[in-house]
Design a protein around this motif. Structure first.
Motif, PDB file in Angstrom:
ATOM      1  N   UNK A   1      19.214   6.437  61.774  1.00 28.57           N
ATOM      2  CA  UNK A   1      20.003   6.905  60.684  1.00 28.57           C
ATOM      3  C   UNK A   1      21.578   6.356  61.168  1.00 28.57           C
ATOM      4  N   UNK A   2      22.259   5.985  60.073  1.00 26.84           N
ATOM      5  CA  UNK A   2      23.541   5.242  60.493  1.00 26.84           C
ATOM      6  C   UNK A   2      24.626   6.122  61.175  1.00 26.84           C
ATOM      7  N   UNK A   3      25.246   5.656  61.870  1.00 27.05           N
ATOM      8  CA  UNK A   3      26.147   6.428  62.899  1.00 27.05           C
ATOM      9  C   UNK A   3      27.037   7.432  62.159  1.00 27.05           C
ATOM     10  N   UNK A   4      27.348   7.249  60.898  1.00 27.35           N
ATOM     11  CA  UNK A   4      28.059   8.113  60.145  1.00 27.35           C
ATOM     12  C   UNK A   4      27.262   8.905  59.109  1.00 27.35           C
ATOM     13  N   UNK A   5      25.955   8.837  59.384  1.00 26.20           N
ATOM     14  CA  UNK A   5      25.080   9.537  58.219  1.00 26.20           C
ATOM     15  C   UNK A   5      25.287  10.883  58.392  1.00 26.20           C
ATOM     16  N   UNK A   6      25.292  11.863  57.290  1.00 25.81           N
ATOM     17  CA  UNK A   6      24.933  13.152  57.269  1.00 25.81           C
ATOM     18  C   UNK A   6      24.138  13.607  56.069  1.00 25.81           C
ATOM     19  N   UNK A   7      23.301  14.637  56.469  1.00 26.23           N
ATOM     20  CA  UNK A   7      22.437  15.119  55.303  1.00 26.23           C
ATOM     21  C   UNK A   7      21.845  16.665  55.652  1.00 26.23           C
ATOM     22  N   UNK A   8      21.154  17.288  54.814  1.00 25.68           N
ATOM     23  CA  UNK A   8      20.845  18.625  55.180  1.00 25.68           C
ATOM     24  C   UNK A   8      19.550  18.774  55.910  1.00 25.68           C
ATOM     25  N   UNK A   9      19.085  17.677  56.688  1.00 27.61           N
ATOM     26  CA  UNK A   9      17.916  17.632  57.529  1.00 27.61           C
ATOM     27  C   UNK A   9      18.047  17.490  58.868  1.00 27.61           C
ATOM     28  N   UNK A  10      19.374  16.825  59.326  1.00 29.00           N
ATOM     29  CA  UNK A  10      19.719  16.522  60.495  1.00 29.00           C
ATOM     30  C   UNK A  10      20.732  17.409  61.140  1.00 29.00           C
ATOM     31  N   UNK A  11      20.199  18.000  62.484  1.00 27.13           N
ATOM     32  CA  UNK A  11      21.284  18.481  63.256  1.00 27.13           C
ATOM     33  C   UNK A  11      21.255  18.066  64.639  1.00 27.13           C
ATOM     34  N   UNK A  12      21.802  19.124  65.564  1.00 25.66           N
ATOM     35  CA  UNK A  12      21.492  18.705  67.183  1.00 25.66           C
ATOM     36  C   UNK A  12      21.553  19.608  68.001  1.00 25.66           C
ATOM     37  N   UNK A  13      20.805  19.446  69.260  1.00 23.51           N
ATOM     38  CA  UNK A  13      20.905  20.429  70.389  1.00 23.51           C
ATOM     39  C   UNK A  13      21.416  19.410  71.583  1.00 23.51           C
ATOM     40  N   UNK A  14      21.891  20.084  72.846  1.00 28.24           N
ATOM     41  CA  UNK A  14      22.550  19.406  73.825  1.00 28.24           C
ATOM     42  C   UNK A  14      21.677  19.610  75.061  1.00 28.24           C
ATOM     43  N   UNK A  15      22.018  18.554  76.013  1.00 30.89           N
ATOM     44  CA  UNK A  15      21.476  18.595  77.273  1.00 30.89           C
ATOM     45  C   UNK A  15      22.546  18.793  78.233  1.00 30.89           C
TER      46      UNK A  15
END
Length: 619
Positions: free
Chosen positions: A602-616
């Motif tokens: 996805x584009x570096x500035x893309x946002x939507x209702x399906x993508x979040x994140x976790x960390x290492x």
């Protein structure tokens, strides 16, 4: 100075100012006199020699004017025709023009005072027309028109003081024009501010003809080229060279805003390069063989960092502590203390080991982008947050820093529309919103965030805890997702068992009675949209929602397939890339997207209702 890295900004500055076709040499008048200028501007001394505008034979017509022979049979009619021609500005080109008719009348009737007055008016009109043409002489056509008037004046009234003034002015304008053409050639060749280069030529043109805006544009283009060169050197890590170029640009002309903006970009490049070097060094420390790489990255950080900046401190400390990884054990769950007195997200320590990354050639539903399957090995373990980062955890970061995530800045994001069953852009939707745009609970996974938003949160968490947090690499995510397995799906093959995760199932139904058209038949988890984190069983590494719930940003840039991918699990990045990877299926993913090897971008500035994140968290 490198010629290849800055031609595009130069061409943009010079838009509408291309070199004109060349023409033969021209010198209308050799004696320098005062150019017609504003009263406060004095004319510079004219250089010796003649104007040399080389090219085709078009200038021959300009210099070969001869007085058309007018026939006077009826003086009254000829005089009336001359008046009409004069009124229209038709002064000299044909036998019906005003000046040829009036000169013929003066020859036929030398004592006619009316004709003398009309001829004087025609001469004044010719001078006025000539100056107007010269004032517009930014392009070759206007300059030739002005030179044509000079030819007429030189032919008919060479001793007239006003004619001499104009002839010298048009000579000076011609020299300035040629210097601009030469300056533009030098500019496109990358010869900027050296002796005989573009800047010198443009300045000489400006000195000869201060009203010449073409020279001003050329000088601005030289500065733009030098600023682009400075940025190119910074991008290559040569910051000393970048500031040398910036200094050269500052001497071209006074433009404090452009210089300040360029300096900010150089420093932003330095900061980004230091950050990347630090991440590479810290990731390298996960491999015992990577100690030398980490030391090299630290040396590069210290070389390019500003004195006293403190850059590289975290990497230096990790290098010093590289022998103390025995503090953790595989499977250990822990949290880090934060400077504000709270605790960071819960983490699980993943064991070191290896796996085959990607999809085998015979895997059903596989894409060439997931191949070739290749071995990846982690010689050191790492810790990963057990859950996706939640709205509540992200809120602590926004509140503490005053950050404005991307969706908040632009005022919209892509969300699920219950009425249509489609994903549509909705106003006022950001990280505080759920999948359908309504306010999200504190224990929901944060969505509507970009990869950069996630990295900003990681940087803040690193400051709070004093240890290094970052997005996982794509290899780390797949390793954690598979959790020691090598099967089609994280749970194995076939349909998911009950409670496997928040997946698109045939039994799932929306609040408006919709069901999935492409889902796991017979599976239902009770959620249409994301679920609060940790509602389903953890995998073998103690991680929740690695499959289903929301997809998650990783650190890697998009690459088509895995040829030449790192084998040590590091993130595969390109500086300044605009397309980032995310991994793991979401609540709305088709079965093929729940495969262990599935990947998307996805584009570096893309946002939507399906993508979040976790960390290492680096150990």
């Amino acid at each position: 100075m490198r010629a290849g890295g800055f031609l595009i900004p130069v061409l943009l500055v010079l838009a509408g100012c291309k070199p004109e076709p060349e023409a033969p040499a021209l010198a209308l008048h050799p004696v320098p006199v005062q150019q017609r200028l504003p009263a406060q501007v004095s004319a510079p001394a004219l250089e010796s020699g003649r104007v040399s505008i080389r090219g085709d034979d078009a200038l021959a017509d300009v210099l070969s004017w001869t007085l058309p022979e007018a026939s006077i049979e009826q003086p009254a009619r000829a005089r009336a025709a001359a008046r009409r021609a004069l009124a229209k500005g038709d002064l000299f080109e044909t036998a019906e023009s005003a000046i040829p008719l009036l000169l013929a009348l003066r020859k036929a009737q030398p004592d006619n005072a009316q004709d003398a007055r009309l001829l004087e008016k025609a001469r004044a009109a010719l001078l006025a027309q000539a100056w107007i043409a010269l004032d517009a002489g930014e392009d070759l056509a206007s300059l030739r028109y002005a030179q044509r008037h000079g030819t007429v004046l030189r032919t008919l009234w060479p001793a007239l003081p006003e004619a001499k003034t104009y002839l010298d002015a048009v000579d000076r304008a011609g020299q300035a024009f040629e210097l601009c053409v030469g300056g533009e050639r030098a500019l496109h060749a990358g010869n900027l501010d050296t002796s005989g280069g573009a800047l010198e030529l443009f300045r000489r043109a400006q000195a000869l003809w201060p009203l010449q805006t073409r020279a001003q544009r050329g000088i601005a283009a030289v500065q733009a080229a030098l600023l682009a060169g400075a940025q190119a050197q910074a991008a290559e890590g040569d910051f000393e060279g970048a500031y040398a170029e910036l200094s050269r640009a500052g001497r071209v002309r006074s433009d404090a805003e452009a210089i300040a903006t360029a300096r900010q970009r150089i420093e932003a490049t330095r900061t980004d390069r230091i950050r990347r070097l630090g991440d590479e060094g810290l990731m390298a420390l996960a491999d015992p063989a990577g100690l030398q790489i980490a030391r090299e990255r630290l040396a590069e950080i210290l070389r390019i960092a500003l004195p006293g900046s403190g850059a590289g401190v975290a990497l230096r400390q990790r290098i010093d502590l590289v022998g103390h990884y025995g503090l953790f054990r595989p499977g250990q769950v822990f949290t880090d203390e934060m400077a504000d007195g709270g605790r960071g997200p819960a983490l699980s320590v993943l064991p070191r080991g290896g796996f085959s990354m990607g999809a085998p050639e015979d895997e059903e539903g596989a894409s060439p982008d997931e191949q070739p399957q290749h071995p990846v090995r982690f010689e050191r373990g790492f810790a990963m947050t057990r859950h996706e980062i939640t709205v509540g955890q992200f809120r602590r970061f926004v509140t503490a820093t005053g950050a404005t995530p991307r969706a908040t800045q632009r005022g919209h994001s892509l969300a699920y529309d219950a009425r249509s069953g489609n994903f549509l852009r909705g106003s006022g939707i950001d990280w505080q919103s759920g999948y359908d745009g309504r306010p999200a609970g504190e224990d929901m996974p944060v969505i509507h965030v970009t990869a950069r938003d996630a990295e900003a949160y990681a940087a803040w968490l690193s400051e709070q805890t004093g240890v290094h947090y970052r997005l996982p690499s794509e290899a780390e995510f797949e390793y954690a997702l598979r959790a020691g397995g090598q099967t089609l799906y994280p749970w194995g093959v076939g349909a998911p068992p009950a409670g496997a995760g928040n997946l698109a199932g045939g039994k799932d139904v929306s609040t408006r009675g919709r069901s999935w058209s492409n889902a796991f038949p017979g599976y239902g988890d009770g959620w249409w949209g994301p679920a609060p984190v940790g509602r389903f069983a953890a995998n073998a590494y103690g991680l929740y929602d690695m499959v289903g719930n929301v997809s998650e940003w990783v650190a890697d840039c998009w690459h088509r397939g895995y040829r030449r991918a790192p084998s040590n699990g590091q993130a595969w990045v390109n500086p300044g890339c605009r397309t980032r990877m995310y991994r793991g299926s979401s609540w709305a993913s088709a079965p093929a997207q729940a495969r262990s090897a599935w990947r998307a971008s996805g584009g570096v500035d893309a946002t939507n209702a399906r993508v979040g994140f976790r960390l290492v968290r680096q150990l």
